[in-house]
Design an enzyme around this catalytic site. Structure first.
Site, mmCIF file in Angstrom:
data_model
loop_
_atom_site.group_PDB
_atom_site.id
_atom_site.type_symbol
_atom_site.label_atom_id
_atom_site.label_comp_id
_atom_site.label_asym_id
_atom_site.label_seq_id
_atom_site.Cartn_x
_atom_site.Cartn_y
_atom_site.Cartn_z
ATOM 1 N N PHE A 146 0.323 3.291 2.026
ATOM 2 C CA PHE A 146 -0.169 2.472 3.135
ATOM 3 C C PHE A 146 0.095 1.020 2.790
ATOM 4 O O PHE A 146 -0.513 0.470 1.876
ATOM 5 C CB PHE A 146 -1.662 2.681 3.428
ATOM 6 C CG PHE A 146 -2.053 1.941 4.680
ATOM 7 C CD1 PHE A 146 -1.945 2.543 5.922
ATOM 8 C CD2 PHE A 146 -2.457 0.614 4.634
ATOM 9 C CE1 PHE A 146 -2.250 1.840 7.090
ATOM 10 C CE2 PHE A 146 -2.754 -0.090 5.794
ATOM 11 C CZ PHE A 146 -2.652 0.526 7.024
ATOM 12 N N ASP A 231 1.904 -3.480 -4.740
ATOM 13 C CA ASP A 231 1.037 -3.844 -3.619
ATOM 14 C C ASP A 231 -0.402 -3.713 -4.119
ATOM 15 O O ASP A 231 -0.964 -2.616 -4.156
ATOM 16 C CB ASP A 231 1.305 -2.925 -2.430
ATOM 17 C CG ASP A 231 0.405 -3.270 -1.233
ATOM 18 O OD1 ASP A 231 -0.582 -4.000 -1.425
ATOM 19 O OD2 ASP A 231 0.695 -2.797 -0.124
ATOM 20 N N LYS A 260 -6.406 -9.305 1.433
ATOM 21 C CA LYS A 260 -7.803 -8.891 1.563
ATOM 22 C C LYS A 260 -8.793 -9.833 0.860
ATOM 23 O O LYS A 260 -9.139 -10.864 1.401
ATOM 24 C CB LYS A 260 -7.978 -7.458 1.093
ATOM 25 C CG LYS A 260 -7.235 -6.446 1.976
ATOM 26 C CD LYS A 260 -7.734 -5.052 1.776
ATOM 27 C CE LYS A 260 -6.839 -4.005 2.417
ATOM 28 N NZ LYS A 260 -7.036 -3.892 3.857
HETATM 29 C C1 PLP Z 1 -2.365 -1.478 -0.021
HETATM 30 C C2 PLP Z 1 -2.361 -2.186 1.287
HETATM 31 N N1 PLP Z 1 -1.292 -2.920 1.636
HETATM 32 C C3 PLP Z 1 -1.246 -3.585 2.797
HETATM 33 C C4 PLP Z 1 -2.282 -3.531 3.692
HETATM 34 C C5 PLP Z 1 -2.187 -4.259 5.004
HETATM 35 O O1 PLP Z 1 -3.076 -5.341 5.040
HETATM 36 P P1 PLP Z 1 -3.461 -6.004 6.446
HETATM 37 O O2 PLP Z 1 -4.325 -5.028 7.169
HETATM 38 O O3 PLP Z 1 -4.213 -7.265 6.055
HETATM 39 O O4 PLP Z 1 -2.195 -6.294 7.155
HETATM 40 C C6 PLP Z 1 -3.423 -2.767 3.371
HETATM 41 C C7 PLP Z 1 -4.557 -2.673 4.317
HETATM 42 O O5 PLP Z 1 -5.381 -1.791 4.246
HETATM 43 C C8 PLP Z 1 -3.453 -2.084 2.140
HETATM 44 O O6 PLP Z 1 -4.509 -1.332 1.795
#
Ligand code: PLP
Length: 405
Positions: A146, A231, A260
Site C-alpha cells: 500500500f 516507504d 503521516k
Molecule cells: C506505507 C504507506 N505509503 C503511502 C501512503 C499514502 O499516504 P497518503 O494517504 O498521505 O497519501 C500510506 C497511507 O496509508 C501508507 O501507509
C-alpha cells in the site's frame, strides 16, 4: 437518561453520508475534540484512540509543543510557495536530513506525493546515472503493498478494490511476493532502477517480513546498482520502537519516504530523504508542489523532528509495545488466531468464524476504543505513542470482552 433522538451523532452521521462521496466506510462516531490519546464525540462520549490517524498522530492529539509551534507560525507566515525561500525551510530540511542520516530532503504534502516523488527521482536517476535506455526503467514492488491512491500507485497495487476500473495503468513495475528475497532478486534486470518496499506492510495487517529479508534486499540493491526505496510513511517516525522500521535490522535504504506523523497530526507533511547523488538529479521545473515545504508545515514538522531526536518516543514505543504484545498474545486462542507486534503497532487476526474485523471495531467502539479493520478479519492497533500502560491495559481488556462475545 439520554434518549436517541437528542443524541447528535445519528444526524451528523446521516449528514456526512448525504454530502460526501462514499470512498470511506467510517465507524459511526463523530469526533469533536481530542487530547493526547483520547477523543470526544459530539455527544460527549470519550474514546481511546487506537488508530492515531493511521499513525499520523504518533505524538497524540494536540501535543503542546506542536500546537505551540503551529500557533506561533499562524501568527507570522503561512504560505509563500517555493518561488521564495522562507525562514522555516532550511532548519526543517537540515534537521530532518540529519535524523535520516541523508544529505538532502525534498518536502511534499501527502504520502502518495512522497511515493510519486520517489518513483520520479528513481527513474531520472536510472536514465541519467545508471544509464538505462530511455523509457525502459522498471521498479520492483511487493504484493500486498500500500503506497497510496494516485493512478500510477494503484497501477501496481494488488488490491482489486484499490485498482479495478482505474486503468489504463502506468507501466514500469514488477510485482513480487513480499518477503521472498529469491523472487525479488530474480525480478531485477539491467533496467531496474529501484526496489520500492514497506519495511513492514501496514495496510496489509502489520506484516513483518522474515528476518534477513531487508538486509538481503539492501545487499542485492547495492550489488545490482539499484536504489532501495523504503516507504516508511506508516512504519517510520517512532511507530515501531525505532526511528525507522529499517533500523531493527540495521538497514539503511537509499531513499526514505516519510509522511503521516511528520505533520504532527496538524498539517499534511511528507518528504523524501536521500543523498545528493540521488536527489541531486532533480533540476528546477522538474518536480514540485505549491504547498510542499510551506512555512506552517515546516514549523510544525521541525518540532516533530526535534521530538524524535530526543529518542523518547521511540523508547516509549519499544517499551509499551512489549506490554501491548504480552496483552495481545494472551488473547491468542481466545478469539485471536494471529498477532504481529512491532513497537506500538499491532496486526490482529480475529478468528473469522467469530466476527469480521469491522464487527470487532464496532464492538470496540461501543466499549470506548477506536480501531480500524484493514481487511477481512484483520484489525490494526496503532495508538498514539503517548498512550500509558493503564490505557494499553484498557484497550486489551476491551478487546478481550469483544472476543468473548
Ligand atoms: C506505507 C504507506 N505509503 C503511502 C501512503 C499514502 O499516504 P497518503 O494517504 O498521505 O497519501 C500510506 C497511507 O496509508 C501508507 O501507509
Amino acid at each position: 437518561m439520554i434518549v436517541d433522538d437528542i443524541l447528535r451523532t445519528p444526524g451528523a452521521v446521516r449528514d456526512a453520508e448525504r454530502w460526501t462521496a462514499h470512498n470511506y466506510h467510517p465507524l459511526p462516531v463523530v469526533i469533536s475534540s481530542a487530547e493526547g490519546a483520547w477523543l470526544t464525540d459530539v455527544d460527549g462520549k470519550r474514546y481511546l484512540d487506537c488508530l492515531a490517524g493511521y499513525s499520523a498522530l504518533n505524538f497524540g492529539h494536540r501535543h503542546p509543543q506542536l500546537i505551540a509551534a503551529a500557533h506561533a507560525q499562524l501568527d507570522r507566515l503561512t504560505l509563500t510557495s517555493r518561488a521564495f525561500i522562507h525562514d522555516q525551510f532550511a532548519d526543517f530540511c537540515r534537521e530532518l536530513a540529519e535524523l535520516c542520516g541523508k544529505d538532502l530532503v525534498l518536502p511534499m504534502n501527502t504520502g502518495a506525493e512522497a511515493v510519486e516523488t520517489g518513483i520520479k527521482v528513481a527513474r531520472k536517476w536510472g536514465y541519467q546515472v545508471k544509464g538505462v535506455p530511455a523509457g525502459q526503467a522498471n521498479i520492483v514492488v511487493a504484493e500486498g503493498n500500500f503506497h497510496g491512491r494516485t493512478t500510477t500507485i494503484v497501477s501496481f497495487s494488488t488490491d482489486e478494490d484499490a485498482r479495478a476500473d482505474f486503468g489504463p495503468y502506468t507501466p514500469g513495475f514488477t510485482v513480487v511476493p513480499y518477503g521472498d528475497l529469491d523472487a525479488l532478486t530474480a525480478a531485477i534486470d539491467e533496467n531496474t532502477v529501484a526496489v520500492l518496499l514497506e519495511p513492514i506492510q501496514g495496510e496489509q495487517g502489520v506484516v513483518v517480513p522474515p528476518e534477513g529479508y531487508l538486509p538481503g534486499v539492501r545487499q542485492v540493491c547495492t550489488e545490482r546498482n539499484v536504489l532501495f526505496i523504503a516507504d516508511e510513511i506508516q512504519s517510520g517516525l517512532g511507530r515501531t520502537g525505532a526511528t525507522f522500521a529499517c533500523d531493527h535490522e540495521g538497514v539503511v535504504p537509499d531513499m526514505y519516504l516519510l509522511g503521516k506523523a511528520l505533520g504532527g497530526g496538524i498539517v499534511p507533511v511528507s518528504a523524501v530523504a536521500a543523498n545528493a547523488d540521488v536527489l541531486g538529479v532533480l533540476k528546477p521545473g522538474q518536480h514540485g508542489s505549491t504547498f510542499g515545504g510551506n512555512p506552517l508545515a515546516c514549523a510544525v514538522a521541525v518540532e516533530v523532528v526535534r521530538l524524535l531526536a530526543t529518542g523518547e518516543f521511540q523508547r516509549r514505543s519499544a517499551e509499551l509495545g512489549e506490554r501491548l504484545r504480552a496483552g495481545l498474545e494472551g488473547l491468542v486462542g481466545k478469539g485471536l488466531v494471529g498477532v504481529r507486534v512491532r513497537g506500538l503497532w499491532a496486526g490482529l487476526d480475529i478468528d473469522p468464524t467469530l466476527m469480521s474485523g469491522r464487527e470487532a471495531c464496532e464492538r470496540l467502539a461501543a466499549r470506548g476504543v477506536l480501531a480500524k479493520d484493514t481487511h477481512g478479519s484483520t484489525i490494526r492497533l496503532a495508538p498514539p505513542l503517548v498512550i500509558t500502560e493503564e490505557e494499553i491495559d484498557l484497550a486489551v481488556a476491551a478487546l478481550a470482552e469483544v472476543l468473548a462475545g
